[in-house]
Write a protein that holds these residues in place. Structure first.
Motif, PDB file in Angstrom:
ATOM      1  N   ARG A   1       0.815  -1.228   0.000  1.00  0.00           N
ATOM      2  CA  ARG A   1       0.000   0.000   0.000  1.00  0.00           C
ATOM      3  C   ARG A   1       0.841   1.267   0.000  1.00  0.00           C
ATOM      4  O   ARG A   1       0.518   2.236  -0.660  1.00  0.00           O
ATOM      5  N   LEU A   2       1.929   1.246   0.769  1.00  0.00           N
ATOM      6  CA  LEU A   2       2.758   2.451   0.859  1.00  0.00           C
ATOM      7  C   LEU A   2       3.911   2.458  -0.147  1.00  0.00           C
ATOM      8  O   LEU A   2       4.538   3.491  -0.353  1.00  0.00           O
ATOM      9  N   GLY A   3       4.145   1.300  -0.765  1.00  0.00           N
ATOM     10  CA  GLY A   3       5.247   1.182  -1.717  1.00  0.00           C
ATOM     11  C   GLY A   3       5.240   2.251  -2.814  1.00  0.00           C
ATOM     12  O   GLY A   3       6.278   2.876  -3.075  1.00  0.00           O
ATOM     13  N   PRO A   4       4.091   2.487  -3.473  1.00  0.00           N
ATOM     14  CA  PRO A   4       4.087   3.487  -4.549  1.00  0.00           C
ATOM     15  C   PRO A   4       4.599   4.855  -4.084  1.00  0.00           C
ATOM     16  O   PRO A   4       5.290   5.544  -4.827  1.00  0.00           O
ATOM     17  N   TYR A   5       4.267   5.244  -2.851  1.00  0.00           N
ATOM     18  CA  TYR A   5       4.741   6.521  -2.326  1.00  0.00           C
ATOM     19  C   TYR A   5       6.200   6.434  -1.880  1.00  0.00           C
ATOM     20  O   TYR A   5       7.038   7.241  -2.306  1.00  0.00           O
ATOM     21  N   VAL A   6       6.491   5.437  -1.060  1.00  0.00           N
ATOM     22  CA  VAL A   6       7.844   5.331  -0.475  1.00  0.00           C
ATOM     23  C   VAL A   6       8.902   5.166  -1.573  1.00  0.00           C
ATOM     24  O   VAL A   6       9.970   5.792  -1.510  1.00  0.00           O
ATOM     25  N   ASN A   7       8.601   4.360  -2.593  1.00  0.00           N
ATOM     26  CA  ASN A   7       9.583   4.151  -3.670  1.00  0.00           C
ATOM     27  C   ASN A   7       9.863   5.430  -4.456  1.00  0.00           C
ATOM     28  O   ASN A   7      10.961   5.610  -4.974  1.00  0.00           O
ATOM     29  N   ARG A   8       8.856   6.302  -4.541  1.00  0.00           N
ATOM     30  CA  ARG A   8       9.072   7.569  -5.264  1.00  0.00           C
ATOM     31  C   ARG A   8       9.664   8.645  -4.366  1.00  0.00           C
ATOM     32  O   ARG A   8      10.469   9.453  -4.802  1.00  0.00           O
ATOM     33  N   ARG A   9       9.254   8.642  -3.111  1.00  0.00           N
ATOM     34  CA  ARG A   9       9.751   9.677  -2.195  1.00  0.00           C
ATOM     35  C   ARG A   9      11.199   9.390  -1.771  1.00  0.00           C
ATOM     36  O   ARG A   9      11.975  10.306  -1.533  1.00  0.00           O
TER      37      ARG A   9
END
Lengths: 289, 84
Positions: free
Chosen positions: A46-54
């Motif tokens: 769930r948080l991967g899309p954000y964490v990987n970009r941030r």
């Protein structure tokens, strides 16, 4: 079993708050979140899309730590929310950076469209606006409405009316009539709930963001206030006005103006997550909407 | 009724900044998609303009769908609401 766990989790924290207040609940939160982050694969998806970009250059472990910190932040916000329900007299300091700018707009007789995002203490952000001398209306989808209703039923009297985002034309007609009366309309700007979107960039990747708020502001000749909330301390939070836009359609071409608006919102949100990377509250892949 | 239709056509052209002339819009031409080419963003603006110009508020989806079929249906809707 999962359902029972979901019910027992909040009850356990309510008990901790009841016994030892916010401090004990915060303390207990750490091992609970650590176990969750180590054992659950769902939260990383769930948080991967954000964490990987941030954190694009972070190691596997570094990214796990970021997920942990985001969940700790979210957990603290939920504890604060529960605390207000259990002990309504708990002291929380709320400030509003840019209140005078919004008040000037309202004093001129204009309404305004406040565009928020699922970051920081976005539910309490709505309470910050209650001090303004005008009526406040929030366009919400059912899931957000349920979450906010829950928060306000926990001890805070709701200071705004809800417009159903699934209603006629996404609630825009009702909102236009409200703006004409010089009142405030709140809209979440980061989630597309079926309306038109416009592409822009966010954290280095293309994203489609909803344009309804900017279209509404342009046709009603009202300004857009981009505002994000921040948890600034154990018992303090603030709502900051990040940007003010005055959308205007000069000709038949609307796309360029709407594109300018979503880019300004995206830029503001990117500045926000650069400053407050662990106050992300979107457990949904917004790059796929 | 013809006055209302004429007013609507002028409202469409000037209010929505269309690149056409009021007299080029027929009474039965669909307002959306393949007809006049309006989209959902225009719909919100049109509801606001109709309210301002005629004092008529379109409040729900069923009313909106029926009213926004064409200039003729919008004129009939406005006339009915003004008369009620």
């Amino acid at each position: 079993m999962k359902k029972t766990g979901k019910q027992l989790g909040p009850m356990f924290f309510y008990l901790m708050i009841f016994i030892g207040g916010q401090r004990l609940a915060y303390l207990v939160l750490h091992p609970v979140v650590l176990a969750y982050v180590v054992c659950s694969t769902t939260i990383h998806k769930r948080l991967g899309p954000y964490v990987n970009r941030r954190f694009p250059h972070g190691s596997w472990l570094h990214k796990r730590v970021q997920v942990y910190q985001i969940i700790i932040g979210l957990g603290k916000m939920l504890i604060d929310r529960a605390l207000l329900g259990i002990k309504p007299d708990s002291h929380f300091e709320g400030t509003f950076e840019g209140l005078d700018r919004l008040q000037d707009i309202l004093d001129s007789g204009s309404g305004a469209v406040v565009v928020l995002a699922h970051v920081g203490t976005w539910q309490t952000a709505m309470a910050h606006l209650a001090g303004l001398n005008t009526k406040i209306h929030a366009i919400m989808a059912h899931n957000e409405e349920a979450m906010t209703k829950h928060f306000y039923e926990m001890g805070r009297s709701r200071s705004f009316q809800i417009i159903d985002a699934q209603g006629f034309m996404g609630g825009m007609i009702e909102a236009a009539a409200i703006l004409a009366k010089g009142e405030l309309v709140l809209i979440m700007g980061d989630r597309a709930e079926g309306g038109q979107t416009m592409p822009t960039q966010f954290l280095g990747s293309p994203i489609n963001l909803p344009v309804a708020a900017y279209n509404l502001a342009a046709v009603t000749n009202t300004p857009i206030i981009i505002a994000f909330s921040v948890k600034t301390g154990t018992t303090s939070h603030t709502l900051k006005i990040w940007d003010i836009i005055h959308p205007h359609f000069a000709g038949r071409e609307k796309k360029a103006e709407l594109s300018r608006c979503v880019s300004r919102f995206s830029k503001g949100l990117q500045d926000y997550v650069e400053q407050y990377p662990h106050q992300w509250g979107n457990f949904f892949d917004i790059w796929q909407q | 009724m013809n006055d209302i239709k004429r007013e609507i056509k002028e409202l469409l052209v000037h209010g929505l900044r269309l690149q056409t002339r009021p007299e080029d819009i027929s009474d039965t031409m669909p307002l959306f998609d393949d007809g006049l080419g309006l989209d959902s963003l225009d719909a919100v603006e049109l509801v606001v303009l109709v309210n301002k110009q005629f004092g008529v508020q379109i409040k729900d989806m069923n009313e909106g769908k029926a009213a926004f079929g064409s200039v003729a249906s919008l004129a009939a809707y406005i006339k009915e609401k003004q008369g009620s």
